[in-house]
Design a protein around this motif. Structure first.
Motif, mmCIF file in Angstrom:
data_model
loop_
_atom_site.group_PDB
_atom_site.id
_atom_site.type_symbol
_atom_site.label_atom_id
_atom_site.label_comp_id
_atom_site.label_asym_id
_atom_site.label_seq_id
_atom_site.Cartn_x
_atom_site.Cartn_y
_atom_site.Cartn_z
ATOM 1 N N ALA A 1 -10.936 52.775 -40.370
ATOM 2 C CA ALA A 1 -10.793 52.624 -41.825
ATOM 3 C C ALA A 1 -11.910 51.778 -42.433
ATOM 4 O O ALA A 1 -12.220 51.887 -43.622
ATOM 5 C CB ALA A 1 -9.431 52.008 -42.147
ATOM 6 N N THR B 1 -7.366 61.727 -44.942
ATOM 7 C CA THR B 1 -7.659 61.321 -43.560
ATOM 8 C C THR B 1 -8.005 62.548 -42.718
ATOM 9 O O THR B 1 -7.703 63.689 -43.091
ATOM 10 C CB THR B 1 -6.455 60.611 -42.912
ATOM 11 O OG1 THR B 1 -5.398 61.570 -42.794
ATOM 12 C CG2 THR B 1 -5.992 59.441 -43.751
ATOM 13 N N LYS C 1 -8.359 57.223 -39.609
ATOM 14 C CA LYS C 1 -7.434 56.081 -39.764
ATOM 15 C C LYS C 1 -7.829 54.916 -38.873
ATOM 16 O O LYS C 1 -7.757 53.756 -39.283
ATOM 17 C CB LYS C 1 -6.017 56.539 -39.392
ATOM 18 C CG LYS C 1 -5.170 56.918 -40.588
ATOM 19 C CD LYS C 1 -3.778 57.209 -40.133
ATOM 20 C CE LYS C 1 -2.938 57.665 -41.306
ATOM 21 N NZ LYS C 1 -1.639 58.181 -40.863
ATOM 22 N N GLU C 2 -8.240 55.266 -37.632
ATOM 23 C CA GLU C 2 -8.595 54.192 -36.689
ATOM 24 C C GLU C 2 -9.948 53.552 -37.017
ATOM 25 O O GLU C 2 -10.337 52.568 -36.402
ATOM 26 C CB GLU C 2 -8.572 54.704 -35.242
ATOM 27 C CG GLU C 2 -9.449 55.904 -34.955
ATOM 28 C CD GLU C 2 -8.772 57.252 -35.178
ATOM 29 O OE1 GLU C 2 -8.320 57.488 -36.322
ATOM 30 O OE2 GLU C 2 -8.729 58.054 -34.245
ATOM 31 N N LYS D 1 -14.508 53.799 -44.155
ATOM 32 C CA LYS D 1 -13.956 54.753 -45.115
ATOM 33 C C LYS D 1 -14.959 55.121 -46.207
ATOM 34 O O LYS D 1 -14.979 56.247 -46.710
ATOM 35 C CB LYS D 1 -12.712 54.127 -45.755
ATOM 36 C CG LYS D 1 -11.978 55.019 -46.708
ATOM 37 C CD LYS D 1 -10.751 54.293 -47.232
ATOM 38 C CE LYS D 1 -10.011 55.194 -48.236
ATOM 39 N NZ LYS D 1 -8.834 54.511 -48.783
ATOM 40 N N ASP E 1 -6.712 63.483 -39.878
ATOM 41 C CA ASP E 1 -5.527 64.198 -39.394
ATOM 42 C C ASP E 1 -4.984 65.132 -40.480
ATOM 43 O O ASP E 1 -4.623 66.278 -40.200
ATOM 44 C CB ASP E 1 -4.435 63.199 -38.968
ATOM 45 C CG ASP E 1 -4.899 62.379 -37.772
ATOM 46 O OD1 ASP E 1 -5.772 62.870 -37.030
ATOM 47 O OD2 ASP E 1 -4.417 61.240 -37.610
#
Lengths: 433, 296
Positions: free
Chosen positions: A308, A173, A305-306, A311, A175
Motif C-alpha cells: 500500500a 486493488t 494491498k500488501e 499506492k 485482487d
C-alpha cells in the motif's frame, strides 16, 4: 566540333552539379535555430507549438527557425543519432532516458538549465518540481532538460462494458482487478487491449506494475546495480504480467498486433480498457475516431494491498526539451528565449485550453469550460502521485536496455517464465558491463 | 568498335565517368572504409567521443552473441530458401509465358506486379494477412481448418518461414523477367532441330533451355544471394525483428546496434561480416555455376 560541344556541356554540368548549392549569403547573416523534437503532425498541440515558433520568428526577423521535428519515433531516433554522429546537434532537441545522459554532459552536449531557471524566477519557479527534478542526473550537478509535457499513465476504460459485466466502479486493488477481468471475460470482451508488437505498450504496463510493487526508487536501484532483474521481488513484477496473460486478460493476438490495432479495439468497444498515456485523450473524446467516446473514463492502475505504501507511485509521461551545450552569444540567447516561449505560463494556458496538452507548470489552471472531463480526470489523479517514474530503463546507462527489457517482457506473453525473462535482461547487463 | 587514341577522347570519357565515379567513391568506397575502421573500434556515435581501437573484439563479441547467432541462422535460412525457390519457380514461369500460351501477357504482368511495389508496402500488406486475426486465419476458419490457425508471425516455428515465403513471392517476378530476357536469346533453330530429332518438350527443356540459360541462372543466383542477405525493409514492416528478436536478420541487428544501442563498432562489424559473407557466397556460386571456367 560535336565532340567539343559534348565535352563543354559535360564539364559545365559537372561544375553546375558542384556549385548547385545556391546562394545562401542572405541566410548567412541570420541566426539559425534548429529544433528536433517529437512535435510533428496535425494535432492541436502541434498547432500551438508551430504558432509559438511563428510568433518568435515575427518578433525576431534576424532569426531563422528550422524545425526538423519528427512525429515517428524511429525517424526521430535516426535523425538524432545522425546529428550526434556528425557533430551537428540541433539547438533544441530531446534524448530519451536519464542515467545515460551523463556522457552527454561530460562531452558538453547538454546545457545545464539550472542557472537559466534560477535567473528567470517567474519562468523557472513555475515548473512542477517533480518533473524538473526528473532531469537531475546521478553524479552530476544541475538540471539538464526542461520538461514540456506531463501526464499520468493509467487505464482508460469503457464504463458501459464495466456496467454490463456487473462492475460498479473501477477496481482499486489488484485482487479486485483480477475479479473484474473474469467478469469482463464473461461478457465476451477483451478485458485489456494490448498490442505488444509495439513493445513499448507492454513495457509501459510493466513499468506501472513495477512502481506499484517496488516503488520508483527501485528502478533507480536497478540502474545503479543495487538490485538485479533476477532478484525475486523484481521477477515478481514480471510474474504479474504472466498472471494477466494466463488469465486471458489480453487478446491471444496481443503479441502479434500493433498498438494502433489494440487501440482501435478499445475505441470500437471490443476491449474494455487500455493502459496508455494522456496523448490519446484527444482521440478518445472524438466521436469520429472513437465510437464509444461517451463511455470512456480514466482510472489509476490498481494497487497491491500488501504494498500500500506504493499506492501512488505512478508512471507518468514526462517529455523534455534539451539545449545544446555548445551554444554561444546571440544564438544561445535566442535559443533560450524560444525555449522559454515554448514552455512559458502563457504557452501552458494555450496548450491546455486549445489542445488538452499539459505543460508541467503549476502557475496556471485549465479552463474547465474548455477542457473535457477525461483530461480533468487525468489531471486530477496526476496530482495524487507521490512518486513519479517514466520508463524503468530510464535509470539505466545501457542504451540497449530499452529494447532488451521490452522484448523480454514480450517473451513472457509468448510462454517464457518470468525468471527466464529476468535472466535474459540481467545477461544483457553482464554482457554490456 | 570505337577505338580511343586521342588524349582529348580520354578526357571526354573521363568527363562522363567522373561524376559517377565521385558519387561512387563518396557514397560507397568512403563509407565502406569507414565501416572497416569502425568495425575494429569502439565508438558510441557521438562526434565528440573518441574512437577507440579494440582490434577484433567486436567480432569476438558477435561470435558469442546469442542474438547475432539467431539472426545469422535466420539469414542462412533466408538465403537457402530464396535460392532454392526463386530461380526454379521463375524459370518455370518464364518458360510457360515464353511459350506464348493464351493470356501470357496478362500472366507476365500478374507475376511481375509484386516486384514493382515498395517492399515496405508489401511487408505491411502481408502483416495484415498473417496477423492473428488476419486474412489468412479468417480464411482457414471459414473453410473449417481451425486446427491450422496459428499466430503466424509470433509462433517460433512459423514466423521466419512466413517472412521467407513473402520474400519468395515478391522476388519471383523479377527473376522471371530476367530469365524471359535470357529465353529470348536462345535461337529457335535449336528447338526446331531438336523437334526434328524427336526430342519432346521435357528433353528440350533440360538439353537446350537449361544449358543455354546457365549464365543467366548464375546471375540470378548471385543476385538472389546478395538480395537475401540485404533484406531489411520486409522484416521491419512485418515484425521489426520481433517478437523478442526471433525474426532478426544481421541487417536489422546492425541497425539496432548502431542506431538504437549507440554501438557503432559492433554494428559496423556486422556490416563487414555481411560483406565478407556475401562475397564468399558469390564466389562460391560463380564457381558452382561454372562462371569462373567459362570466363577463362
Amino acid at each position: 566540333m560535336i565532340k567539343k560541344i559534348i565535352k563543354s556541356l559535360t564539364l559545365c554540368s559537372i561544375c553546375l552539379a558542384f556549385l548547385a548549392c545556391g546562394d545562401e549569403s542572405k541566410d548567412n547573416d541570420k541566426v539559425k535555430i534548429r529544433l528536433l523534437t517529437r512535435m510533428a503532425g496535425t494535432s492541436n498541440s502541434v498547432k500551438v507549438y508551430k504558432d509559438i515558433i511563428s510568433q518568435f520568428e515575427q518578433k525576431h526577423p534576424d532569426v531563422i527557425v528550422v524545425d526538423e521535428s519528427q512525429g515517428d519515433e524511429s525517424s526521430f531516433n535516426n535523425k538524432l543519432k545522425t546529428d550526434l554522429a556528425s557533430g551537428t546537434l540541433p539547438n533544441i532537441f530531446r534524448i530519451q532516458g536519464v542515467a545515460n545522459l551523463g556522457e552527454y554532459v561530460d562531452t558538453n552536449l547538454l546545457a545545464d538549465m539550472k542557472p537559466i531557471l534560477d535567473e528567470d524566477k517567474e519562468w523557472g519557479e513555475g515548473f512542477n518540481k517533480g518533473a524538473l527534478n526528473y532531469y537531475t542526473i546521478p553524479g552530476k550537478d544541475g538540471i539538464y532538460a526542461i520538461p514540456m509535457e506531463q501526464g499520468l499513465m493509467g487505464f482508460y476504460y469503457n464504463k458501459d462494458l464495466f456496467n454490463k459485466a456487473g462492475i460498479e466502479k473501477f477496481p482499486e486493488t489488484w485482487d479486485e482487478f483480477l475479479v473484474a477481468i473474469d467478469k469482463l471475460k464473461d461478457i465476451n470482451v477483451i478485458p485489456i487491449a494490448l498490442g505488444a508488437k509495439s513493445t513499448y505498450s507492454v513495457g509501459h504496463l510493466h513499468n506501472q506494475i513495477f512502481y506499484r510493487w517496488l516503488g520508483v526508487d527501485a528502478a533507480k536501484k536497478l540502474g545503479s546495480r543495487e538490485i538485479k532483474w533476477t532478484d525475486p521481488e523484481v521477477v515478481q513484477t514480471l510474474e504479474f504480467i504472466k498472471v494477466l496473460n494466463d488469465k486471458d486478460a489480453f487478446s491471444p493476438s496481443a503479441p502479434g498486433i500493433s498498438n494502433d490495432i489494440a487501440t482501435t479495439q478499445f475505441k470500437n468497444g471490443e476491449a474494455a480498457m487500455i493502459f496508455t498515456g494522456p496523448w490519446n485523450i484527444s482521440t478518445f473524446v472524438d466521436p469520429e475516431k472513437t465510437p464509444v467516446y461517451a463511455n470512456i473514463d480514466f482510472a489509476k492502475f490498481p494497487y497491491f494491498k500488501e504494498k500500500a505504501e506504493f499506492k501512488n507511485q505512478d508512471m507518468q509521461v514526462i517529455s523534455p526539451y534539451m539545449i545544446s551545450g555548445n551554444l554561444k552569444g546571440k544564438e544561445k540567447d535566442y535559443t533560450i528565449e524560444l525555449l522559454k516561449m515554448l514552455t512559458s505560463k502563457d504557452a501552458g494556458i494555450r496548450y491546455v485550453n486549445e489542445a488538452e496538452f499539459l505543460l508541467p507548470r503549476t502557475d496556471f489552471e485549465a479552463d474547465r469550460n474548455k477542457v473535457g472531463e477525461l483530461f480533468l480526470a487525468n489531471n486530477t489523479l496526476a496530482q495524487t502521485s507521490d512518486g513519479i517514474g517514466v520508463d524503468v530503463f530510464d535509470f539505466d546507462k545501457i542504451p540497449s536496455m530499452q529494447d532488451r527489457t521490452r522484448n523480454s517482457i514480450v517473451s513472457v506473453l509468448m510462454g517464457a517464465s518470468p525468471m527466464e525473462a529476468g535472466e535474459e535482461i540481467q545477461e544483457e547487463i553482464s554482457r554490456k558491463e | 568498335m570505337i577505338k580511343i587514341h586521342k588524349k582529348s577522347d580520354k578526357m571526354l570519357i573521363l568527363g562522363f565517368v567522373l561524376p559517377a565515379l565521385l558519387i561512387y567513391v563518396a557514397f560507397q568506397i568512403i563509407p565502406l572504409m569507414g565501416a572497416l575502421v569502425f568495425s575494429v573500434s569502439k565508438w558510441n556515435g557521438l562526434a565528440v567521443s573518441p574512437v577507440k581501437f579494440v582490434g577484433l573484439d567486436n567480432f569476438k563479441i558477435l561470435m558469442n552473441d546469442k542474438n547475432f547467432l539467431i539472426s545469422l541462422k535466420n539469414m542462412i535460412k533466408m538465403v537457402v530458401f530464396s535460392v532454392a525457390f526463386h530461380t526454379p519457380i521463375a524459370l518455370l514461369l518464364a518458360v510457360a509465358i515464353n511459350s506464348k500460351c493464351r493470356g501470357h501477357k496478362l500472366f507476365k504482368a500478374i507475376f511481375f506486379v509484386p516486384t514493382i511495389f515498395p517492399l515496405t508496402a508489401v511487408g505491411l500488406m502481408w502483416y495484415f494477412i498473417f496477423m492473428p486475426n488476419g486474412a489468412l486465419n479468417l480464411f482457414l476458419k471459414s473453410v473449417n481448418l481451425h486446427q491450422h490457425v496459428v499466430p503466424w508471425l509470433i509462433n517460433e516455428s512459423t514466423a521466419m518461414n512466413a517472412i521467407i515465403s513473402v520474400n519468395i513471392w515478391v522476388g519471383v517476378g523479377f527473376y522471371m523477367v530476367i530469365l524471359l530476357a535470357g529465353l529470348a536469346t536462345i535461337p529457335d533453330e535449336l528447338y526446331e532441330a531438336a523437334q526434328i530429332d524427336g526430342a519432346n518438350s521435357i528433353k528440350q527443356f533440360f538439353l537446350i533451355t537449361i544449358p543455354m540459360l546457365k549464365p543467366i541462372i548464375g546471375i540470378c543466383i548471385v543476385m538472389d544471394i546478395i538480395g537475401s542477405i540485404k533484406v531489411f525493409d520486409l522484416i521491419f514492416a512485418m515484425t521489426e525483428g520481433g517478437p523478442n528478436g526471433l525474426t532478426n536478420l544481421p541487417t536489422t541487428l546492425l541497425y539496432y546496434e548502431s542506431f538504437r544501442y549507440d554501438n557503432f563498432g559492433k554494428g559496423s562489424a556486422i556490416g563487414v561480416l555481411l560483406l565478407l559473407l556475401a562475397l564468399s557466397l558469390v564466389f562460391l556460386s560463380n564457381f558452382l555455376t561454372g562462371e569462373k571456367r567459362r570466363n577463362k
